[in-house]
Design an enzyme around this catalytic site. Structure first.
Site, mmCIF file in Angstrom:
data_model
loop_
_atom_site.group_PDB
_atom_site.id
_atom_site.type_symbol
_atom_site.label_atom_id
_atom_site.label_comp_id
_atom_site.label_asym_id
_atom_site.label_seq_id
_atom_site.Cartn_x
_atom_site.Cartn_y
_atom_site.Cartn_z
ATOM 1 N N LYS A 36 -3.645 11.674 -0.597
ATOM 2 C CA LYS A 36 -4.289 12.815 -0.233
ATOM 3 C C LYS A 36 -4.952 13.359 -1.431
ATOM 4 O O LYS A 36 -6.091 13.897 -1.586
ATOM 5 C CB LYS A 36 -3.108 13.892 0.069
ATOM 6 C CG LYS A 36 -2.767 13.622 1.570
ATOM 7 C CD LYS A 36 -1.474 14.535 2.075
ATOM 8 C CE LYS A 36 -0.900 14.066 3.436
ATOM 9 N NZ LYS A 36 0.188 15.007 3.981
ATOM 10 N N GLN A 80 4.277 18.741 1.235
ATOM 11 C CA GLN A 80 4.597 17.638 1.946
ATOM 12 C C GLN A 80 6.127 17.846 2.436
ATOM 13 O O GLN A 80 7.009 18.028 1.759
ATOM 14 C CB GLN A 80 4.434 16.535 0.745
ATOM 15 C CG GLN A 80 4.724 14.956 1.321
ATOM 16 C CD GLN A 80 3.614 14.630 2.464
ATOM 17 O OE1 GLN A 80 2.690 15.176 2.457
ATOM 18 N NE2 GLN A 80 3.867 13.719 3.512
ATOM 19 N N ASP A 132 -2.308 22.621 6.934
ATOM 20 C CA ASP A 132 -1.502 21.892 7.549
ATOM 21 C C ASP A 132 -1.622 22.504 9.106
ATOM 22 O O ASP A 132 -1.009 21.745 10.020
ATOM 23 C CB ASP A 132 -0.168 21.745 7.168
ATOM 24 C CG ASP A 132 0.273 20.453 6.680
ATOM 25 O OD1 ASP A 132 -0.208 19.365 6.847
ATOM 26 O OD2 ASP A 132 1.259 20.397 5.940
HETATM 27 N N1 GUN Z 1 4.762 14.615 6.200
HETATM 28 C C1 GUN Z 1 4.456 13.621 7.187
HETATM 29 N N2 GUN Z 1 3.204 13.925 7.639
HETATM 30 C C2 GUN Z 1 2.699 15.451 7.077
HETATM 31 C C3 GUN Z 1 1.889 16.262 7.316
HETATM 32 O O1 GUN Z 1 0.734 15.917 8.123
HETATM 33 N N3 GUN Z 1 1.849 17.222 6.747
HETATM 34 C C4 GUN Z 1 2.927 17.544 5.770
HETATM 35 N N4 GUN Z 1 3.063 18.856 5.135
HETATM 36 N N5 GUN Z 1 3.871 16.864 5.568
HETATM 37 C C5 GUN Z 1 3.952 15.584 6.165
#
Ligand code: GUN
Length: 299
Positions: A53, A97, A120
């Site tokens: 990311k 995350q 998100d």
């Molecule tokens: N963990 C796995 N997928 C995601 C996501 O799309 N966002 C976040 N914040 N954590 C994750």
């Protein structure tokens, strides 16, 4: 012949458009979109996701900031960091995350992110906007938004008359995916672990979306001939054929056998996965445009 939906190519076209939008925004305002990604603890899979990311954010021309916090971080320390990022005008998107280490309560942390920075799409405000059919003023959860672009690449924008089944009812994916499909006029069934005769429910689907987290659970005889299958699972399984101790990634769908029945299917890896990161970039550039008083691009 089945169409294998190329999520990598679709994701690349989204990130190209994001990069262009970010460049225009910087030319007009002198400001770059800013994305802060927060990770707590040592989970290697989460670190791998977060690194990609942050890397993609740089490639899109963003101000990309990563906060890596130790496993023993307290609830208060994490809350303080989110508050600091909320108050930082150079940060337009914040992502914490998940999952967080067990001693931390993720919900109050996620809900403390300002909705306009919640890239998100997990805040109650953003989830509620989607629930009432406002797809324009909030931020959409990245994986369902990306999966929906893949559905649209096959069926177009209007899913009238089509039956869609989503397996999985999480806030991060299943619920928003169901809402997006409904918004596009599909007839939606939300299936989950307590659904009776899941196989026959799935077999009614013109669009089958699997997000259960169980390797290759969806078999060929769960798939309606000619269906579109969107596989959201990412499961690591042993692959002794590659050598001792080796593993490989598979989805929630038994890809080979399902491909013989479906008309279109996403592979794992290379299907929905790359779309999640692309849509995170899209949400960040949208949030930055709004914060700087500019019309946001659409994806
Ligand atoms: N963990 C796995 N997928 C995601 C996501 O799309 N966002 C976040 N914040 N954590 C994750």
């Amino acid at each position: 012949m089945v169409v294998v939906i190329d999520g990598k190519a679709k994701a690349a076209s989204v990130t190209d458009a994001v990069r262009d939008a970010a460049e225009r925004l910087e030319n007009e305002t002198g400001k770059k979109p800013g994305l802060a990604v927060v990770i707590v603890g040592d989970d290697p899979a989460s670190h791998a996701y977060v690194n990609s990311k942050s890397k993609m954010a740089k490639q899109c021309g963003f101000n990309s900031v990563q906060h890596t916090l130790p496993e023993e971080t307290t609830q208060q320390e994490l809350a303080t960091l989110v508050a600091t990022l909320n108050a930082d005008a150079s940060i337009h998107g914040i992502l914490v995350q998940l999952p967080l280490p067990k001693h931390l309560d993720s919900d109050p942390i996620i809900q403390s992110i300002l909705p306009e920075k919640d890239v998100d799409g997990l805040s109650v405000l953003n989830a509620g906007k989607l629930a009432v059919g406002d797809l324009k003023t909030g931020l959409l959860s990245c994986t369902p938004a990306g999966a929906m672009l893949l559905v649209r690449s096959i069926h177009g924008d209007d899913l009238s008359g089509l039956n869609a089944v989503v397996i999985g009812r999480s806030n991060l994916f299943g619920k928003p995916m169901g809402q997006l499909l409904l918004n596009a006029n599909a007839t939606v069934t939300m299936a989950h672990s307590r659904t009776r005769d899941l196989a026959s429910v799935c077999k009614s689907a013109d669009i089958l979306v699997a997000a259960v987290g169980r390797a290759q659970m969806v078999k060929a005889d769960w798939v309606k001939p000619g269906a579109t299958v969107i596989d959201v699972g990412i499961n690591r399984i042993p692959a002794p054929e590659k050598g001792e101790g080796k593993s490989r990634l598979v989805g929630d769908v038994a890809f080979e056998e399902a491909s013989a029945v479906a008309a279109a299917i996403t592979p794992v890896p290379g299907g929905v996965g790359p779309m999640t990161i692309a849509m995170l970039m899209a949400n960040t550039v949208i949030a930055a445009h709004r914060a700087l008083g500019k019309d946001a691009p659409t994806f």
